[in-house]
Design a protein around this motif. Structure first.
Motif, PDB file in Angstrom:
ATOM      1  N   THR A 190       0.840  -1.190   0.000  1.00  0.00           N
ATOM      2  CA  THR A 190       0.000   0.000   0.000  1.00  0.00           C
ATOM      3  C   THR A 190       0.875   1.239   0.000  1.00  0.00           C
ATOM      4  O   THR A 190       1.860   1.315   0.742  1.00  0.00           O
ATOM      5  CB  THR A 190      -0.913   0.024   1.242  1.00  0.00           C
ATOM      6  OG1 THR A 190      -1.726  -1.150   1.251  1.00  0.00           O
ATOM      7  CG2 THR A 190      -1.810   1.254   1.246  1.00  0.00           C
ATOM      8  N   ASP A 191       0.518   2.222  -0.819  1.00  0.00           N
ATOM      9  CA  ASP A 191       1.240   3.497  -0.891  1.00  0.00           C
ATOM     10  C   ASP A 191       0.867   4.339   0.331  1.00  0.00           C
ATOM     11  O   ASP A 191      -0.282   4.774   0.459  1.00  0.00           O
ATOM     12  CB  ASP A 191       0.859   4.223  -2.179  1.00  0.00           C
ATOM     13  CG  ASP A 191       1.603   5.534  -2.356  1.00  0.00           C
ATOM     14  OD1 ASP A 191       2.255   6.000  -1.403  1.00  0.00           O
ATOM     15  OD2 ASP A 191       1.506   6.113  -3.455  1.00  0.00           O
ATOM     16  N   PRO A 192       1.807   4.590   1.236  1.00  0.00           N
ATOM     17  CA  PRO A 192       1.484   5.357   2.455  1.00  0.00           C
ATOM     18  C   PRO A 192       0.932   6.747   2.181  1.00  0.00           C
ATOM     19  O   PRO A 192       0.152   7.277   2.984  1.00  0.00           O
ATOM     20  CB  PRO A 192       2.820   5.437   3.195  1.00  0.00           C
ATOM     21  CG  PRO A 192       3.624   4.282   2.679  1.00  0.00           C
ATOM     22  CD  PRO A 192       3.217   4.146   1.237  1.00  0.00           C
ATOM     23  N   ALA A 193       1.300   7.345   1.057  1.00  0.00           N
ATOM     24  CA  ALA A 193       0.844   8.701   0.754  1.00  0.00           C
ATOM     25  C   ALA A 193      -0.642   8.751   0.399  1.00  0.00           C
ATOM     26  O   ALA A 193      -1.230   9.834   0.356  1.00  0.00           O
ATOM     27  CB  ALA A 193       1.661   9.278  -0.403  1.00  0.00           C
ATOM     28  N   LYS A 194      -1.223   7.592   0.173  1.00  0.00           N
ATOM     29  CA  LYS A 194      -2.615   7.560  -0.268  1.00  0.00           C
ATOM     30  C   LYS A 194      -3.564   6.977   0.775  1.00  0.00           C
ATOM     31  O   LYS A 194      -4.694   6.604   0.465  1.00  0.00           O
ATOM     32  CB  LYS A 194      -2.723   6.782  -1.581  1.00  0.00           C
ATOM     33  CG  LYS A 194      -1.964   7.487  -2.722  1.00  0.00           C
ATOM     34  CD  LYS A 194      -2.191   6.821  -4.053  1.00  0.00           C
ATOM     35  CE  LYS A 194      -1.481   7.631  -5.157  1.00  0.00           C
ATOM     36  NZ  LYS A 194      -1.740   7.072  -6.497  1.00  0.00           N
TER      37      LYS A 194
END
Length: 473
Positions: A198-202
């Motif tokens: 999972t992309d932490p920024a999203k």
């Protein structure tokens, strides 16, 4: 009314209306020799039902629920226990995974009383079910109407009717923040090579400090197909109607006279417009009971047979708790006076508007339930359903059971083909989620829905927001 609805006859939407119990709406019929509702605690009872309904191309299985017991009639639960008036009753959400595993298209509308739930745990449970059903979950939003429920959870009595809806508004807002606002659509990458699931920024933290609820943190469930389950509600009081036309995608209304039903439908459509929504974004369902056979005469004979097992008094006991009035205190022909209660306001108001006695109610409860009763051959029933749709502007029906499971088998065998021959019922399922099947406009909530304001910001704006938070800290 839109131009489409003027020239293209509506395809009828159809839910089976049931409950994880013995006696749901039509009370006393559990005593019929062919009735199998006593098997409600067996998983095969529900998986067989789900497969039957899917064979009949039903849109959904709508499962009612209550917290508490019906203890108003005679000021005890003796009749409730003897006739199994929604007691015992089990948690409906426990049935969903098993039924979803044996079906591909059938939707599941699950009733949950938000008054006794944590918004976070509830949101997590329903998002998980939406994943496991591949987007076939709906939620019937209820706020409760039983004093017995309040005592069970350790409180003294039912909250004020309108206060319950204030709490419901905030509950919904927080659910929207979890379902719509914590994870962006493309947050989950499943990138094995770069070790990024999972992309932490999203993924974004929810911060909510309200009158009834507080929450801070990241929602644990990644976006499901629908994100927010299809939302159903049955509010009919002024406060309930305002809530329902703001949030609901499906509404359940009562009524046995077409002109009264049409009046309700017109009010709902207009209030939806006043709320800034498309009036066709709400599908309206009426509850019905059907007794059908090969001919009108045989259907009447079947009704007579069923009536020998039904319990109108059990229907009165159910009705007593719905309105918060012990109806056993009145003589059979005595007009029942209106009394202010915190129970179901729209049902209780009937005593204000009409002269109603216990005899009147018993006449309405010939099968132990108060829903409109349609009796006849498959062709007769089909014509009556079509007429009701065309005269009132509703979209479909919640079909109660009488003798289980034969009443659903009868309807599917005799009524569905008649509706299909008249071009008023689908001959196959549309692909996609429950929401897409109902509206044909995609899997997620329409942009005009109030949940829209809680949706995720873009990655860029989120990054800027996070940067500002770090700088201010």
């Amino acid at each position: 009314m839109t131009k489409t609805s003027q020239f293209v006859p509506k395809k009828i939407l159809l839910n089976a209306f049931d409950m994880n119990c013995v006696g749901h709406i039509n009370h006393g019929l559990w005593t019929h020799p062919r009735d199998e509702s006593h098997r409600f605690n067996e998983l095969s009872y529900w998986t067989d039902l789900a497969q039957t309904l899917e064979q009949g191309l039903f849109d959904g299985l709508f499962i009612a629920d209550i917290t508490g017991v019906y203890d108003v009639y005679q000021n005890n639960i003796d009749l409730t226990l003897k006739e199994s008036i929604q007691l015992p009753s089990h948690d409906p959400s426990t049935l969903v995974s098993a039924m979803a595993a044996v079906t591909q298209n059938l939707g599941f509308g699950i009733t949950v009383n938000l008054s006794y739930e944590s918004p976070y745990q509830f949101s997590r449970r329903f998002a998980s079910m939406d994943h496991l059903t591949n987007g076939r979950i709906g939620w019937n939003i209820v706020t409760g109407y039983l004093d017995s429920a309040q005592r069970l959870i350790g409180e003294k009595g039912l909250k004020d009717h309108d206060l319950r809806y204030e709490q419901a508004e905030e509950f919904l807002q927080l659910c929207y923040k979890f379902w719509e606002g914590s994870w962006e659509n493309d947050a989950v990458l499943k990138d094995k090579q770069n070790r990024i699931f999972t992309d932490p920024a999203k993924v974004h933290q929810v911060n909510h400090q309200g009158q009834f609820y507080q929450s801070q943190g990241v929602f644990q469930v990644s976006p499901s197909i629908q994100r927010t389950p299809v939302l159903f509600q049955a509010g009919a009081s002024p406060r309930g109607m305002a809530f329902a036309t703001r949030h609901a995608e499906g509404m359940f209304i009562g009524g046995d006279q077409p002109e009264k039903i049409k009046k309700q439908v017109d009010q709902i459509r207009q209030q939806a417009i006043n709320q800034g929504r498309n009036p066709e974004d709400i599908k309206i369902f009426v509850g019905i009971t059907v007794v059908t056979a090969e001919t009108d005469e045989l259907a009447q004979q079947k009704l007579d047979e069923y009536q020998a097992y039904a319990s109108p008094e059990a229907g009165l006991a159910h009705f007593s708790s719905s309105v918060g009035i012990d109806l056993s205190r009145f003589a059979d022909d005595e007009p029942i006076p209106y009394q202010q209660t915190n129970s179901i306001a729209s049902v209780n108001n009937k005593f204000k508007e009409q002269r109603i006695s216990k005899n009147d109610l018993k006449a309405q409860h010939v099968l132990g339930g108060r829903y409109p009763l349609i009796v006849g051959s498959g062709a007769t029933v089909a014509e009556k359903l079509i007429q009701l749709i065309d005269e009132t502007g509703i979209d479909g029906f919640n079909l109660t059971r009488t003798v289980a499971p034969e009443s659903h088998h009868d309807f599917i065998r005799l009524v569905i083909p008649e509706l299909q021959q008249r071009g008023r019922y689908k001959t196959e399922y549309e692909p996609g989620s429950l929401r897409h099947k109902l509206f044909n406009q995609g899997d997620q909530l329409a942009d005009s829905h109030p949940a829209q304001q809680f949706r995720c910001p873009s990655s860029a704006s989120t990054s800027n927001s996070n940067l500002k938070q770090k700088q201010s800290a």
